[in-house]
Design a protein around this motif. Structure first.
Motif, mmCIF file in Angstrom:
data_model
loop_
_atom_site.group_PDB
_atom_site.id
_atom_site.type_symbol
_atom_site.label_atom_id
_atom_site.label_comp_id
_atom_site.label_asym_id
_atom_site.label_seq_id
_atom_site.Cartn_x
_atom_site.Cartn_y
_atom_site.Cartn_z
ATOM 1 N N GLU A 1 0.939 -1.190 -0.098
ATOM 2 C CA GLU A 1 0.064 0.072 0.149
ATOM 3 C C GLU A 1 0.861 1.309 0.001
ATOM 4 O O GLU A 1 1.662 1.249 0.825
ATOM 5 C CB GLU A 1 -1.008 -0.034 1.106
ATOM 6 N N GLY A 2 0.585 2.123 -0.848
ATOM 7 C CA GLY A 2 1.312 3.427 -1.013
ATOM 8 C C GLY A 2 2.361 3.461 -2.005
ATOM 9 O O GLY A 2 2.928 4.391 -2.220
ATOM 10 N N GLU A 3 2.607 2.197 -2.540
ATOM 11 C CA GLU A 3 3.520 1.756 -3.688
ATOM 12 C C GLU A 3 2.780 1.707 -4.926
ATOM 13 O O GLU A 3 1.788 1.053 -5.134
ATOM 14 C CB GLU A 3 4.424 0.720 -3.448
ATOM 15 N N GLY A 4 3.166 2.514 -6.054
ATOM 16 C CA GLY A 4 2.553 2.299 -7.221
ATOM 17 C C GLY A 4 1.073 3.299 -7.405
ATOM 18 O O GLY A 4 0.715 3.566 -6.444
ATOM 19 N N PRO A 5 0.457 3.492 -8.434
ATOM 20 C CA PRO A 5 -0.620 4.090 -8.875
ATOM 21 C C PRO A 5 -1.766 3.435 -8.285
ATOM 22 O O PRO A 5 -1.834 2.204 -7.906
ATOM 23 C CB PRO A 5 -0.858 3.813 -10.275
ATOM 24 N N ALA B 1 -6.685 17.263 -13.191
ATOM 25 C CA ALA B 1 -6.559 16.584 -11.768
ATOM 26 C C ALA B 1 -6.629 15.115 -11.584
ATOM 27 O O ALA B 1 -6.773 14.554 -10.582
ATOM 28 C CB ALA B 1 -7.908 17.386 -11.077
ATOM 29 N N LEU B 2 -6.775 14.236 -13.012
ATOM 30 C CA LEU B 2 -6.940 12.824 -12.638
ATOM 31 C C LEU B 2 -5.490 12.372 -11.785
ATOM 32 O O LEU B 2 -4.581 12.637 -12.260
ATOM 33 C CB LEU B 2 -6.724 12.255 -14.089
ATOM 34 N N PRO B 3 -5.957 11.321 -11.008
ATOM 35 C CA PRO B 3 -4.635 10.690 -10.391
ATOM 36 C C PRO B 3 -3.812 9.971 -11.218
ATOM 37 O O PRO B 3 -4.232 9.434 -12.433
ATOM 38 C CB PRO B 3 -5.448 9.744 -9.175
ATOM 39 N N GLN B 4 -2.771 9.774 -11.042
ATOM 40 C CA GLN B 4 -1.515 9.156 -12.100
ATOM 41 C C GLN B 4 -2.395 7.391 -11.956
ATOM 42 O O GLN B 4 -2.742 7.113 -10.855
ATOM 43 C CB GLN B 4 -0.391 8.855 -11.408
#
Length: 369
Positions: free
Chosen positions: A28-32, A156-159
């Motif tokens: 969690e927290g790694e990668g899109p 504003a779209l997330p990666q």
């Protein structure tokens, strides 16, 4: 007639959400956090099915079924979300009843991330009426430009792991998609029908920025100036790593240069009610299989199946199948000729997923119990 009408308005089954990318995700927290990013117009669709013929001037015809649902970019977004992708959409929504319905359906019911979308007062939602008859459909659309361009909202779209764009003549790939690509996203592209039928070659120039291109056979042959789907595929394979040509009930063919695979898969023929959104469902399913690193033939078979399942129901987005729909089909054909080539579904849809009588939300706006 009432029983037939209920059948035409039947809805896809409820199924558990399955994360087909669980093995691809890091801690969690790694990668899109988002798997698929999209931007475009969300229409409020009213779909009328079971027409014997379209209305002629001065006449009235009856429809055996109807439904309403978010359309446009919502078709692919819902299809991807139902198959387990974490999906985000940038779109404009009106603060009218149609906008309320689309916002609620996408955000709460279908679990689509709308953090990059925006609602606007005093702007009515784009609207489409679709008439389905004899395996095809015609549409009437009314819309005004949104107060803020969707390209700006898309900033504003997330990666994401992947992004989907619709290509059009006379311009480059949208800047938001180019930024997604710089962040590691794979760009999947399709193209709309060219009303001018000039089939401008500048569309194909945009493939330099894309990972995959998924036109239908007519579009592919028209843009490449070729005479067959296979010839069109060969021409497209010179321009993009993954080229796919869809051919309706006849199936699809593809080349994946990144893996060295070439594949062709026959379509799954099921009794159809409404073909709206079937191409979007194919695209979403193919993206799912690609992100999950499935073999190319499996990706095509899965996408063909999902598209075929979608035409059994009314509307574009809300006809998209979930995993229970896939399980129900596989449970009915497993061990028979119709299931040949689909043995991989046994790993994806355990039989305890066989559906109950529970259904998804009704595709009728404002229906109260």
């Amino acid at each position: 007639m009432e029983e037939q009408s209920r059948a035409l308005e039947s809805l896809p089954l409820v199924g558990e959400r399955r994360d087909v990318l669980a093995g691809e995700r890091g801690p969690e927290g790694e990668g899109p956090e988002i798997d698929l990013a999209l931007s475009g117009t969300v229409f409020f669709d009213i779909v009328l099915t079971g027409l014997n013929a379209p209305p002629a001037p001065g006449t009235e015809v009856g429809a055996q079924g109807m439904g309403s649902c978010p359309g446009g970019v919502a078709n692919l977004a819902v299809a991807a979300s139902r198959l387990g992708l974490r999906t985000a959409v940038a779109a404009a929504f009106g603060e009218d009843v149609y906008g309320d319905f689309a916002w609620e359906t996408l955000g709460r019911q279908e679990k689509v991330d709308l953090s990059a979308s925006k609602r606007f007062p005093d702007w009515h939602s784009p609207f489409t009426v679709s008439l389905a008859w004899k395996g095809d459909r015609g549409m009437v659309t009314h819309e005004h430009p949104p107060p803020e361009p969707v390209e700006r909202l898309a900033e504003a779209l997330p990666q994401a792991r992947a992004a989907f764009v619709g290509l059009s003549p006379g311009g480059p790939v949208p800047e938001w998609a180019a930024r997604q690509a710089e962040g590691g996203a794979r760009i999947f592209a399709d193209v709309g029908w060219d009303d001018s039928q000039t089939w401008c070659s500048s569309v194909l120039d945009q493939l330099d920025h894309c990972y995959a291109f998924m036109p239908n056979a007519i579009e592919a042959m028209s843009y490449t100036r070729t005479g067959s789907p296979s010839s069109a595929l060969s021409a497209l394979a010179d321009r993009v790593p993954v080229a796919v040509v869809t051919d309706g009930p006849r199936g699809a063919l593809a080349v994946d240069q990144s893996t060295g695979e070439t594949a062709e898969a026959e379509g799954v023929v099921l009794e159809g009610v409404d073909t709206t959104g079937a191409g979007d469902v194919f695209g979403a399913a193919f993206i799912v299989g690609t992100l999950a690193a499935w073999p190319l033939e499996r990706r095509l078979r899965f996408a063909n199946l999902c598209a075929a399942l979608s035409v059994q129901h009314t509307g574009g987005s809300l006809s998209a199948p979930g995993w229970a729909d896939v399980a129900a089909w596989w449970g009915g054909v497993r061990g028979g000729a119709a299931g040949e080539g689909y043995g991989f579904l046994s790993e994806l849809v355990p039989m305890e997923w066989m559906p109950t009588d529970r259904r998804r939300a009704s595709a009728t706006i404002g229906l109260r119990a």
